[in-house]
Design a protein around this motif. Structure first.
Motif, mmCIF file in Angstrom:
data_model
loop_
_atom_site.group_PDB
_atom_site.id
_atom_site.type_symbol
_atom_site.label_atom_id
_atom_site.label_comp_id
_atom_site.label_asym_id
_atom_site.label_seq_id
_atom_site.Cartn_x
_atom_site.Cartn_y
_atom_site.Cartn_z
ATOM 1 N N GLN A 92 -46.074 -2.898 -22.253
ATOM 2 C CA GLN A 92 -45.713 -4.069 -21.413
ATOM 3 C C GLN A 92 -46.779 -4.820 -20.449
ATOM 4 O O GLN A 92 -47.813 -4.269 -20.564
ATOM 5 C CB GLN A 92 -44.676 -3.368 -20.320
ATOM 6 N N VAL A 93 -46.584 -6.042 -20.510
ATOM 7 C CA VAL A 93 -47.837 -7.010 -19.910
ATOM 8 C C VAL A 93 -47.197 -7.405 -18.702
ATOM 9 O O VAL A 93 -46.000 -7.865 -18.719
ATOM 10 C CB VAL A 93 -48.170 -8.141 -20.633
ATOM 11 N N VAL A 94 -47.611 -7.027 -17.600
ATOM 12 C CA VAL A 94 -47.048 -7.253 -16.168
ATOM 13 C C VAL A 94 -46.839 -8.688 -15.869
ATOM 14 O O VAL A 94 -48.165 -9.299 -15.893
ATOM 15 C CB VAL A 94 -47.555 -6.585 -15.087
ATOM 16 N N PRO A 95 -46.111 -9.458 -15.636
ATOM 17 C CA PRO A 95 -45.745 -10.751 -15.274
ATOM 18 C C PRO A 95 -46.473 -11.245 -13.949
ATOM 19 O O PRO A 95 -46.652 -10.174 -13.221
ATOM 20 C CB PRO A 95 -44.365 -11.173 -15.203
ATOM 21 N N ASP A 96 -46.907 -12.515 -13.798
ATOM 22 C CA ASP A 96 -47.602 -12.909 -12.444
ATOM 23 C C ASP A 96 -46.529 -12.417 -11.308
ATOM 24 O O ASP A 96 -45.209 -12.742 -11.439
ATOM 25 C CB ASP A 96 -47.759 -14.224 -12.626
ATOM 26 N N GLY A 97 -47.045 -12.024 -10.312
ATOM 27 C CA GLY A 97 -46.385 -11.705 -9.121
ATOM 28 C C GLY A 97 -45.507 -10.863 -9.168
ATOM 29 O O GLY A 97 -44.441 -10.463 -8.220
ATOM 30 N N SER A 98 -45.639 -9.812 -10.197
ATOM 31 C CA SER A 98 -44.870 -8.592 -10.273
ATOM 32 C C SER A 98 -45.812 -7.412 -10.421
ATOM 33 O O SER A 98 -46.870 -7.383 -10.418
ATOM 34 C CB SER A 98 -44.051 -8.712 -11.322
ATOM 35 N N LEU A 99 -45.115 -6.314 -10.416
ATOM 36 C CA LEU A 99 -45.779 -4.953 -10.415
ATOM 37 C C LEU A 99 -44.918 -4.064 -11.304
ATOM 38 O O LEU A 99 -43.675 -4.108 -11.605
ATOM 39 C CB LEU A 99 -45.496 -4.171 -9.119
ATOM 40 N N TRP A 100 -45.757 -3.007 -12.033
ATOM 41 C CA TRP A 100 -45.253 -2.014 -12.731
ATOM 42 C C TRP A 100 -45.048 -0.676 -12.077
ATOM 43 O O TRP A 100 -46.429 -0.270 -11.490
ATOM 44 C CB TRP A 100 -45.910 -2.053 -14.195
ATOM 45 N N VAL A 101 -44.149 -0.219 -11.847
ATOM 46 C CA VAL A 101 -44.252 1.214 -10.953
ATOM 47 C C VAL A 101 -43.230 2.239 -11.802
ATOM 48 O O VAL A 101 -42.649 2.149 -12.601
ATOM 49 C CB VAL A 101 -43.249 0.752 -9.505
ATOM 50 N N MET A 102 -44.011 3.495 -11.335
ATOM 51 C CA MET A 102 -43.439 4.711 -11.930
ATOM 52 C C MET A 102 -43.198 5.751 -10.888
ATOM 53 O O MET A 102 -44.224 5.958 -9.816
ATOM 54 C CB MET A 102 -44.316 5.192 -13.092
ATOM 55 N N GLY A 103 -42.334 6.723 -11.099
ATOM 56 C CA GLY A 103 -42.246 7.813 -10.249
ATOM 57 C C GLY A 103 -43.394 8.892 -10.866
ATOM 58 O O GLY A 103 -43.592 9.108 -11.722
ATOM 59 N N ASP A 104 -43.585 9.847 -9.802
ATOM 60 C CA ASP A 104 -44.581 10.852 -10.091
ATOM 61 C C ASP A 104 -43.885 11.930 -11.046
ATOM 62 O O ASP A 104 -44.652 12.667 -11.635
ATOM 63 C CB ASP A 104 -45.343 11.336 -8.894
ATOM 64 N N ASN A 105 -42.746 12.037 -10.576
ATOM 65 C CA ASN A 105 -41.839 13.172 -11.415
ATOM 66 C C ASN A 105 -41.324 12.314 -12.636
ATOM 67 O O ASN A 105 -40.235 11.904 -12.696
ATOM 68 C CB ASN A 105 -40.851 13.573 -10.511
ATOM 69 N N ARG A 106 -42.282 12.251 -13.641
ATOM 70 C CA ARG A 106 -42.089 11.521 -14.802
ATOM 71 C C ARG A 106 -40.706 11.544 -15.684
ATOM 72 O O ARG A 106 -40.112 10.670 -16.156
ATOM 73 C CB ARG A 106 -43.435 11.372 -15.629
ATOM 74 N N TYR A 107 -40.220 12.757 -15.598
ATOM 75 C CA TYR A 107 -38.950 12.973 -16.675
ATOM 76 C C TYR A 107 -37.717 12.832 -15.716
ATOM 77 O O TYR A 107 -36.695 13.223 -16.068
ATOM 78 C CB TYR A 107 -39.246 14.322 -17.035
ATOM 79 N N ASN A 108 -37.961 12.641 -14.259
ATOM 80 C CA ASN A 108 -36.689 12.493 -13.644
ATOM 81 C C ASN A 108 -37.003 11.361 -12.420
ATOM 82 O O ASN A 108 -36.879 11.445 -11.314
ATOM 83 C CB ASN A 108 -36.713 13.733 -12.582
#
Length: 251
Positions: free
Chosen positions: A179-195
């Motif tokens: 993915q390429v993150v659009p302007d004004g946005s974020l890509w976020v993830m949890g540390d508990n990656r499989y949950n």
């Protein structure tokens, strides 16, 4: 003479009683002023500086455990910019959280909860917010996974010490993405990656899994409760070293 002395004593006792009453009233007035000022200061701090939230799920383990309380710096992102690796609290961008019905509380309990929320000592809206770690900033190219199971940002593989994986798994995401993150946005993830139902698993929502920066309430910087979990929350700058340079090189 005796009558005069007696009258004087009575008058003196009356003045003493009045002074005590006036002193008590002044003391109560001062207490009320202190209370009102404390409430206003707490409200201003909660509105503009810091705020408390509790953690409603296991998606950020082991950095954050369910029912932990965190303190959030609300100067991010308004005054201080968001950085990769920050743990942020944000309002649901739409479709991330299931619809739920608020249980009706007794009037007294509701009033107390409202007051505690007003001064920032309670967070009844925590279930309407999410907490995740920022991985990609606007313009970043985020991909997973390489031959070693790592995620990359702008072509730089990440060594993520905060990630929790199931025993025996080395791949930091069950599913690949690019993915390429659009302007004004974020890509976020949890540390508990499989949950963690994060940016990877909200592609069917209106914003395709990206979080508008304007939805960010602030950056979590400390676990405040329980005392046994107390910790500062860092953003692991060493993990994202070289990512900015790689982005500039790509331009």
């Amino acid at each position: 003479m005796t009558e005069d002395i007696s009258t004087t004593r009575i008058d003196g006792d009356g003045r003493s009683v009045n002074r005590r009453k006036r002193g008590a009233l002044l003391f109560l007035r001062d207490l009320l002023v202190i209370f009102v000022v404390a409430v206003l200061v707490s409200f201003l701090i909660k509105t503009f500086l810091i705020r408390s939230f509790f953690i409603p799920s296991e998606s950020m383990e082991m950095t954050l455990v369910k029912d932990d309380r965190i303190i959030v710096n609300q100067l991010v992102p308004g005054v201080t910019p968001i950085e990769r690796g920050d743990v942020v609290v944000f309002k649901d961008p739409g479709g991330w959280l299931p619809a739920r019905v608020e249980p009706e509380a007794p009037p007294l309990a509701a009033a107390i909860d409202w007051f505690l929320a007003f001064v920032g000592l309670s967070a009844p809206d925590s279930n309407d917010h999410l907490v995740k770690r920022v991985i990609g900033l606007p313009g970043d190219h985020v991909t997973c996974c390489n031959a070693l199971g790592q995620m990359s940002v702008n072509g730089v593989p990440l060594d993520e010490p905060y990630v929790v994986l199931p025993a025996g798994d080395t791949k930091v995401s069950r599913d690949d993405f690019d993915q390429v993150v659009p302007d004004g946005s974020l890509w976020v993830m949890g540390d508990n990656r499989y949950n963690s139902k994060d940016s990877r698993y909200n592609a069917d929502t209106p914003l395709k899994g990206f979080v508008p920066i304007e939805n960010v309430v602030g950056r979590a910087f400390v676990v405040s409760w329980p005392v046994s979990h107390w910790a500062w929350l860092g953003n692991y700058p060493e993990t994202f070293a070289g990512v900015d340079e790689a982005a500039e090189g790509g331009d």
